[in-house]
Design an enzyme around this catalytic site. Structure first.
Site, mmCIF file in Angstrom:
data_model
loop_
_atom_site.group_PDB
_atom_site.id
_atom_site.type_symbol
_atom_site.label_atom_id
_atom_site.label_comp_id
_atom_site.label_asym_id
_atom_site.label_seq_id
_atom_site.Cartn_x
_atom_site.Cartn_y
_atom_site.Cartn_z
ATOM 1 N N LYS A 1 0.660 -1.402 0.413
ATOM 2 C CA LYS A 1 -0.034 -0.046 0.026
ATOM 3 C C LYS A 1 1.103 0.851 -0.091
ATOM 4 O O LYS A 1 0.368 1.744 -0.866
ATOM 5 C CB LYS A 1 -1.237 -0.462 1.046
ATOM 6 C CG LYS A 1 -1.730 0.838 1.636
ATOM 7 C CD LYS A 1 -2.896 1.434 0.746
ATOM 8 C CE LYS A 1 -3.658 2.640 0.876
ATOM 9 N NZ LYS A 1 -3.282 3.781 1.151
ATOM 10 N N GLU B 1 0.603 7.175 -6.373
ATOM 11 C CA GLU B 1 -0.336 8.260 -7.008
ATOM 12 C C GLU B 1 0.443 9.176 -6.709
ATOM 13 O O GLU B 1 0.365 9.919 -7.609
ATOM 14 C CB GLU B 1 -1.146 8.127 -5.339
ATOM 15 C CG GLU B 1 -2.316 8.620 -4.992
ATOM 16 C CD GLU B 1 -2.959 8.638 -3.798
ATOM 17 O OE1 GLU B 1 -3.049 8.928 -2.662
ATOM 18 O OE2 GLU B 1 -4.274 7.540 -3.858
#
Length: 301
Positions: free
Chosen positions: A171, A178
């Site tokens: 993650k 991102e």
């Protein structure tokens, strides 16, 4: 095949945790939620939550990373027993997971770390879940995983490794990527917004959402923000970092992996805190779109 129903405790009922409770309940699971805010909680304490769960007890923690998560898991260690399970679904640093797993194992309590992505839209769309830990421990929470992941697809749920921290590490890298994607969109928007040769910048971005290689959900969110405020005049060019971008760059340094795009996007956020950065308005707008992260309005600056 219909998934088995389960009882689960959920600690932390904020933007994501509250929606996760709703999605789990809509799937038929029994959720006992605890939050420090009594208006959100189903019970008055962690002890009351644990008492309400049948054995083996499964407790999912969704509180801020760092000391809040560590202290919550330490308290749960005293309340749970052999065969029970703690799931850390927050944005903890992966290095915390081995320590938490080892501590809980002293009482025979299992541990699963789970990176959760989906922001404020997860209730509607489902969450991407990246988990680490043993197959045995993961099986205890699998019905909840299946309820939370996006419907109608085999994707969105992945066992990243048996070593504690594998889920949060994955993650972390996701969030690093991102950062770089948002920075690229933001810089492109700033250039288009500045020149006189093009008109209707929001619709230029909108046109990229179909058939182009740069289409994405982030692009959709940016288009929505630009259509509401074409020049993002209402948003100050300031964007925080959650910590995971920093951790990604730290891990890259430790493993001698070059990350020029991700590291540059992280440093760009630092620049935004020194002066009003025009491109950072787009970063702030996208972060608000997917995660409900607060923005600073120009009137507050």
């Amino acid at each position: 095949m219909k998934e088995s129903r389960m009882h689960i405790g959920l600690v932390g009922l904020g933007k994501m945790g509250g929606n996760m409770r709703t999605r789990l309940r809509e799937a038929g699971h029994t959720v006992v939620g605890y939050d420090r805010n009594p208006d959100l909680a189903d019970v008055a304490s962690l002890a009351e939550m644990v008492e309400a769960l049948p054995s083996p007890k499964v407790v999912w923690v969704m509180v801020p990373a760092g000391d809040p998560t560590r202290s919550t898991i330490a308290e749960l260690k005293e309340l749970l027993g052999e065969g029970d399970l703690v799931v850390d679904g927050g944005n903890s640093k992966y290095t915390d997971d081995a320590k938490n797993a080892e501590s809980l194992s002293e009482k025979g309590i299992g541990f699963v770390d789970c990176g959760v992505s989906g922001g404020v839209w997860g209730l509607q769309n489902g969450y991407a879940l990246m988990y680490g830990g043993s197959e045995e421990d993961a099986a205890k929470v699998m019905p909840a995983f299946e309820a939370l992941k996006p419907s109608g697809t085999e994707d969105g749920l992945v066992h990243c490794g048996t070593t504690p921290g594998a889920g949060h590490f994955s993650k972390m890298v996701h969030n690093g990527i991102e950062y770089a994607m948002m920075q690229a969109y933001a810089e492109g928007w700033e250039l288009l917004d500045k020149v006189d040769i093009v008109d209707n910048v929001p619709e230029i971005f909108a046109s990229w959402r179909t058939g182009t290689v740069v289409r994405s959900w982030l692009l959709d969110l940016l288009v929505d923000q630009l259509r509401a405020d074409e020049h993002l005049d209402k948003i100050k060019g300031y964007a925080d970092d959650s910590g995971e971008g920093r951790w990604t760059v730290e891990a890259a340094i430790e493993n001698a992996v070059p990350m020029p795009a991700i590291s540059a996007s992280l440093f760009a956020r630092f620049v935004s805190r020194q002066e009003d950065d025009h491109a950072m308005k787009a970063i702030a707008a996208m972060r608000n779109g997917f995660g409900g992260h607060a923005v600073i309005s120009e009137s507050e600056a």
